[in-house]
Design a protein around this motif. Structure first.
Motif, PDB file in Angstrom:
ATOM      1  N   THR B 382      42.749  47.941  46.128  1.00  0.00           N
ATOM      2  CA  THR B 382      41.689  48.827  46.605  1.00  0.00           C
ATOM      3  C   THR B 382      40.397  48.027  46.649  1.00  0.00           C
ATOM      4  N   VAL B 383      39.646  48.231  47.724  1.00  0.00           N
ATOM      5  CA  VAL B 383      38.335  47.589  47.856  1.00  0.00           C
ATOM      6  C   VAL B 383      37.311  48.694  48.136  1.00  0.00           C
ATOM      7  N   VAL B 444      40.143  41.106  45.171  1.00  0.00           N
ATOM      8  CA  VAL B 444      39.189  40.925  44.066  1.00  0.00           C
ATOM      9  C   VAL B 444      37.891  40.306  44.583  1.00  0.00           C
ATOM     10  N   GLY B 447      35.373  42.648  45.870  1.00  0.00           N
ATOM     11  CA  GLY B 447      34.918  43.685  44.932  1.00  0.00           C
ATOM     12  C   GLY B 447      36.010  44.667  44.571  1.00  0.00           C
ATOM     13  N   GLY B 448      37.259  44.272  44.779  1.00  0.00           N
ATOM     14  CA  GLY B 448      38.371  45.205  44.626  1.00  0.00           C
ATOM     15  C   GLY B 448      39.145  45.067  43.331  1.00  0.00           C
ATOM     16  N   THR B 449      40.246  45.814  43.281  1.00  0.00           N
ATOM     17  CA  THR B 449      41.118  45.822  42.109  1.00  0.00           C
ATOM     18  C   THR B 449      42.555  45.515  42.528  1.00  0.00           C
TER      19      THR B 449
END
Lengths: 497, 497
Positions: B382-383, B444, B447-449
């Motif tokens: 997810t971003v 990542v 800015g994601g996971t």
């Protein structure tokens, strides 16, 4: 190296020296070493050592309003530093660790539970210079701020914005977002939008060991994020004991097209409180449902040279409504009135002009300042909103038992009840501790908490064991240790066993 | 006492005995002791020891869909227990602690990251019998359920309810609420209402040491609660590693009066993804914004003997709209279309009949089952939603680099992208690990996971260090130790250094 000595130990020697009029190079070297190290990072002007300047940073609003029960801050031996960026915060914390001196993070200083007050020689990190709004990201409906951006800055920014706003208004507008997150501030607009916890999407924090972490991804803008334990939520409401919040990303919500403020008056407290869950169960979720008492609110209006528009009854519910059309607003208002009639509504007033709405909220938000000189304590229990009536019954029993008045103010839609303990002859009444204990015991028995929104600070520490078992308190102590093994961050007092 | 020995040690001896055909009373005494202790608490019928029965409890949906990359569960030496109340869960955990045998909490078994799979001899606590809805509290807009209440039970209950419903639908309807909380499930309806974390108001949990705690006050119904560290949020998404969730209180929301499903088609992936933040920035918050690819969705419709209504283009956005009036619904739909035209909208279809809406969602929700036999892995990055286009560009570069197709499915409104790695000749392609690493690194960087909603389980452990620094992983390990000093609860594998 002398740096490894405890600062407290040196300050004790220092006191001894002062009282015995002996000079000793040890403390001078030590204190000067600490100041030099801090100045090497921050420069000359951002390390305050002048006792008069320092004093102003040792108190928050607790001391203004609740001074009778407030612990006396220790200014002696305290320094104030004013970092300008996260790296500097980290360097200061590392220096504090070397000298083993406590660190007190300080935001707007608007807290009322003595949550950021030094009780021993400490470095006070005032965040005041980290006050930039870093990004208004309309694509993600988020805003990223340094910790010291004030609630007022957000209010002003979004007053100008066509489509978006930050939905909460948790009290004094000089509060900083960093402090609002670290205390999980609530306030009047929580019914629809929740509390600060529900708005935070990302944080940057400095740990007590100096490491810098970002929660919610490197940009703090994730709607979904399931990797590992959620350390961000652990930080929210941790009152500066786990780390120092340096950057906050908050979600924004679209503005609605129509807004109105409806005041409905009742002839008794219980009828007013009984109406609240009845409204909620109809699926009506206003932005706010506030409860005020007529005598206090009329007096407050007078102080402000304004008039409280609702004349009837003794207890008022204030509904802040916001809908997507005037028609929807009107319908919601009518439905609320209809429900309130079942609870013997004594009268109703609707304000739709911006000015009238603003006046009502201004009077409401001055209620506490208007009463504060008469009070010892403002309690902050919260119960499930369906239990408010039972809670009020107990409050009335307590008032009778101690032969006193217990004025009320409530975020009724949230079950959050602020009861005031009044001074007697300007002093703490004899029954204060008893009354307080009974009040919080009742709240907990009704499924409630000892603090809905003000936080724990020094003032509510003794109440924690009412709500938590020994195991829970032990887990919290151990979590504190995981983040802050030396216990230097906002150490306060020990959590009671 | 033999009870203090490690169960694993005994099982090893047991294996040795089996392979060397020696009989030994030691393991028999030990195993029988454990079984007897469990049966003393649960009775004869709620302790399963038959290997065939036990086997069925050792796999979740990971094994159905992603078997090529799934760790093989260990059924040997496992027992299944089926407690009926919280006290029994606590007793089982205490017994497990005495025998030092791992405990695997099991909900609906619908996870797809091998999050509740025994990798060593264990007691599997199946929550299936704790399946009662305890209270529908309309005054507080909350529902309290035992852990094994299924999503389907909630869907059925609220289909009949006039005013309220539970707003999320995070996937398979046989998921349990306990599992949905412990994995912080997300799903399609997160744009407006958030994920499971945003719905949870109270939890009852059993710690690995057997203590029973309640979070969110004794009734779990607080809107505001600021006492101490928020242990409840630490539990949400902790995937059964900190404790066993036995009771959940969820918030409910009022039903809206009008709903519709709008499909807008585009001629390219990028145009579809670019439209999403443009819609959000206009302050339009649909219940869901889903992205599907035409070839997959048409094929899926065919499998179900239905027709996908949107014919044009190659990529579709599905908007679930819910407003308080038909007029508001129509206006929102028109506004979305108008914005999408700027991104070269290829066509649009609106479904307003209940049947058409249901058909669209049914086809959408079968997309994964229809494709699963062809895939090795479904990734879950997810971003921030404003970064989706950049992310898609990288995905297309990766597809080109490895000369493959990377089909997509996305909860586009949440920035949650599920990319599929296809099998080659029925096997894991040579580039799988490389592609996966690059995919998550990109997420990542933006800015994601590494996991938006599926969770970590065994499958995403290796990716955690992409997102977290050494210090964060160390903090998580220490938090695990605070709750579970013996490491008996859902121990999985060690978090990688």
């Amino acid at each position: 190296m002398i740096g490894a000595w405890s600062y407290q130990f040196i300050v004790n020697i220092q006191k001894l020296i002062y009282t015995t009029h002996i000079t000793c190079s040890l403390e001078v070297v030590f204190l000067q070493g600490l100041i030099n190290d801090l100045k090497a990072v921050l420069g000359e002007t951002r390390v305050l050592t002048d006792p008069v300047e320092v004093e102003a940073y040792t108190r928050d609003y607790t001391w203004n309003s609740l001074r009778l029960i407030c612990p006396e801050p220790v200014a002696e031996g305290c320094l104030v530093v004013r970092p300008e960026n996260t790296k500097e915060v980290s360097e200061v914390v590392k220096i504090a660790g070397r000298y083993k001196i406590p660190v007190i993070p300080r935001g707007g200083g608007t807290g009322i539970v003595a949550g950021s007050v030094p009780l021993q020689p400490s470095i006070i990190i005032s965040m005041e210079r980290m006050n930039r709004i870093l990004e208004l990201d309309e694509e993600n409906l988020m805003i990223t701020c340094e910790a010291a951006v004030r609630l007022k800055d957000l209010v002003d920014l979004f007053a100008q914005h066509e489509k978006l706003y930050f939905p909460l208004h948790p009290g004094d507008e000089s509060a900083h977002v960093g402090g609002m997150v670290s205390t999980n501030a609530g306030g009047v607009r929580a019914v629809r939008h929740g509390v600060m916890r529900d708005q935070v999407k990302g944080l940057e924090v400095v740990l007590p060991t100096g490491e810098i972490l970002c929660f919610g991804g490197s940009e703090g803008k994730l709607v979904k994020n399931n990797a590992g334990y959620d350390l961000m939520h652990l930080f929210i409401g941790s009152e500066g004991t786990l780390g120092i919040i340096t950057r906050v990303t908050l979600r924004l919500v679209p503005k609605t097209k129509a807004s109105g403020t409806l005041i409905i008056s009742f002839n008794s407290r219980k009828e007013a409180f009984a109406a609240v869950p009845a409204i909620i169960r109809e699926g009506i979720i206003p932005v706010a449902i506030e409860y005020v008492e007529k005598d206090q609110i009329v007096k407050t209006a007078g102080v402000l040279d304004k008039t409280w528009p609702a004349k009837e009854g003794i207890a008022d519910l204030i509904f802040i409504l916001a809908e997507d059309s005037d028609e929807a607003l009107y319908n919601k208002g009518m439905l609320i009135e209809e429900i309130c009639r079942r609870f013997n509504m004594a009268g109703s007033v609707i304000a739709q002009s911006k000015k009238d709405q603003r006046d009502i909220l201004e009077i409401r938000s001055h209620l506490f300042p208007a009463i504060e000189k008469d009070i010892v304590d403002v309690m902050d229990a919260t119960v499930p909103r369906g239990r408010l009536c039972e809670f009020i019954e107990e409050v009335e029993r307590l008032a009778e038992r101690y032969n006193t008045r217990i004025p009320l103010l409530a975020h009724a839609g949230d079950g959050n009840l602020h009861t005031f303990v009044l001074k007697e002859d300007g002093k703490i009444p004899w029954y204060y501790n008893e009354l307080k204990a009974k009040f919080y015991q009742t709240a907990v028995k009704l499924g409630g908490t000892v603090t809905g929104e003000h936080g724990v600070g020094m003032l509510r520490l003794k109440e924690l064991p009412l709500q938590f078992c020994v195991k829970e308190l032990e887990i919290m102590r151990q979590i504190k240790k995981v983040f802050d093994p030396e216990g230097i961050l906002n150490p306060g007092k020990k959590i009671p066993d």
